[in-house]
Design a protein around this motif. Structure first.
Motif, short mmCIF file in Angstrom:
data_model
loop_
_atom_site.label_atom_id
_atom_site.label_comp_id
_atom_site.label_asym_id
_atom_site.label_seq_id
_atom_site.Cartn_x
_atom_site.Cartn_y
_atom_site.Cartn_z
N TYR A 260 -8.87 3.27 1.67
CA TYR A 260 -8.64 1.83 1.79
C TYR A 260 -7.95 1.50 3.12
O TYR A 260 -8.33 0.56 3.81
CB TYR A 260 -7.78 1.37 0.61
N VAL A 261 -6.95 2.29 3.48
CA VAL A 261 -6.24 2.08 4.75
C VAL A 261 -7.18 2.33 5.93
O VAL A 261 -7.16 1.59 6.92
CB VAL A 261 -5.00 2.98 4.82
N ASP A 262 -8.00 3.36 5.82
CA ASP A 262 -8.97 3.64 6.90
C ASP A 262 -9.91 2.45 7.10
O ASP A 262 -10.25 2.09 8.24
CB ASP A 262 -9.77 4.89 6.56
N ASN B 92 -1.57 -4.16 -8.71
CA ASN B 92 -1.69 -5.61 -8.75
C ASN B 92 -1.23 -6.25 -7.43
O ASN B 92 -1.86 -7.19 -6.93
CB ASN B 92 -0.87 -6.17 -9.91
N ASP B 93 -0.16 -5.71 -6.85
CA ASP B 93 0.32 -6.23 -5.56
C ASP B 93 -0.70 -5.98 -4.46
O ASP B 93 -0.89 -6.83 -3.58
CB ASP B 93 1.65 -5.57 -5.19
N MET C 85 -0.29 -1.04 10.23
CA MET C 85 -1.33 -0.41 9.42
C MET C 85 -1.75 0.92 10.03
O MET C 85 -2.00 1.90 9.29
CB MET C 85 -2.54 -1.35 9.30
N VAL C 86 -1.82 1.01 11.35
CA VAL C 86 -2.17 2.27 12.01
C VAL C 86 -1.10 3.32 11.75
O VAL C 86 -1.42 4.50 11.50
CB VAL C 86 -2.36 2.04 13.53
N SER C 87 0.16 2.91 11.81
CA SER C 87 1.25 3.85 11.53
C SER C 87 1.17 4.37 10.10
O SER C 87 1.38 5.56 9.84
CB SER C 87 2.60 3.17 11.76
N LEU C 88 0.84 3.47 9.16
CA LEU C 88 0.68 3.88 7.77
C LEU C 88 -0.48 4.86 7.63
O LEU C 88 -0.38 5.87 6.90
CB LEU C 88 0.44 2.66 6.89
N ILE D 52 0.84 -1.21 0.00
CA ILE D 52 0.00 0.00 0.00
C ILE D 52 0.87 1.25 0.00
O ILE D 52 0.62 2.21 -0.75
CB ILE D 52 -0.94 0.00 1.22
N ARG D 53 1.91 1.25 0.84
CA ARG D 53 2.80 2.42 0.88
C ARG D 53 3.48 2.64 -0.47
O ARG D 53 3.59 3.78 -0.96
CB ARG D 53 3.84 2.23 1.98
#
Length: 258
Positions: A111-113, A164-165, A248-251, A86-87
């Protein structure tokens, strides 16, 4: 936590508890009955059978626990891979032209949220998965549109690879967390061996006259705790064996800070 989920969690403990308690009591009753009927029961090599049965039971418990523990470790690894993908996708989105650049970054932040919200509240699972799939579909349509503009662009190729990843990470996490379970055949064999082992143990208690209800209940509780742990690892949607979502929270914090 809803009442249905609490009830399901209670069953995860009660079913193994009853599955041990009942065959021990049945075996003990049968042992007492055989002891009254014939003296041969007192000289039967029950102790050897109990030892062999419990050896097999320990072996099956070890296999079952290993399956559940491996899936737990796999879920942790997939989380780290998804955060990385994602990053990378967010960074590569800065290389593509507008309006795809802004829309992609907006979709990735949403999406991350969703991923963080799902980890906190699994009651939103179906809605969150549906929206996540919609976001990924939208991102893939962007890759198709960019490919039509210039199929030889290395920047567009990098963007396509990142999307794709992300899709692969999503599919793997959903499959491992929600679809793959301990094989039913393994659970069935474990149940059969548990029943026979506990029945033979109860039979030994019955013919020896050394049965103790407190010890029987204690054994049932210990076995139920082990099975509860295995089932908790195998069913992460119950929220009892959750993965630490700190990466994920850090991202999420990083993306919202930009």
């Amino acid at each position: 936590m809803t009442s249905d989920k609490i009830f399901a969690i209670a069953l995860m403990f009660l079913i193994p508890f009853i599955a041990v308690l009942v065959p021990i009591l049945l075996g003990q009753w049968y042992g007492i009955y055989r002891k009254k009927k014939t003296e041969e029961a007192q000289h039967a090599p029950v102790g050897s059978v109990v030892g062999a049965a419990f050896g097999l039971l320990a072996f099956m418990l070890a296999i079952t626990f290993q399956i559940a523990a491996n899936r737990y470790d796999t879920r942790k690894q997939l989380l780290l891979e998804e955060v990385t993908n994602i990053r990378t996708g967010y960074l590569r989105a800065g290389l593509i032209p507008e309006p795809y650049r802004s829309s992609t970054k907006k979709f990735i932040v949403e999406y991350v949220d969703l991923r963080v919200d799902l980890a906190k509240d699994l009651s939103k699972l179906n809605t969150g998965l549906s929206r996540s799939q919609q976001i990924l579909d939208s991102l893939w349509r962007y890759t198709e549109a960019l490919a039509e503009q210039d199929r030889s662009s290395e920047v567009y190729a990098l963007y396509t690879t990142s999307v794709n990843d992300m899709i692969n990470s999503y599919n793997q996490r959903v499959s491992v967390a929600l679809q793959y379970r301990i094989p039913p055949a393994v659970m069935f064999v474990l149940f059969v061996i548990s029943f026979v082992s506990m029945f033979v143990l109860g039979y030994q208690f019955g013919i020896s006259g050394k049965g103790n209800l407190r010890l029987i209940i204690l054994l049932s509780v210990i076995f139920a705790i082990v099975m509860f742990l295995i089932l908790a690892l195998d069913q992460p949607e119950k929220g009892l064996a959750t993965i630490n979502q700190k990466p994920m929270v850090s991202l999420q914090q990083q993306l919202h800070g930009k």
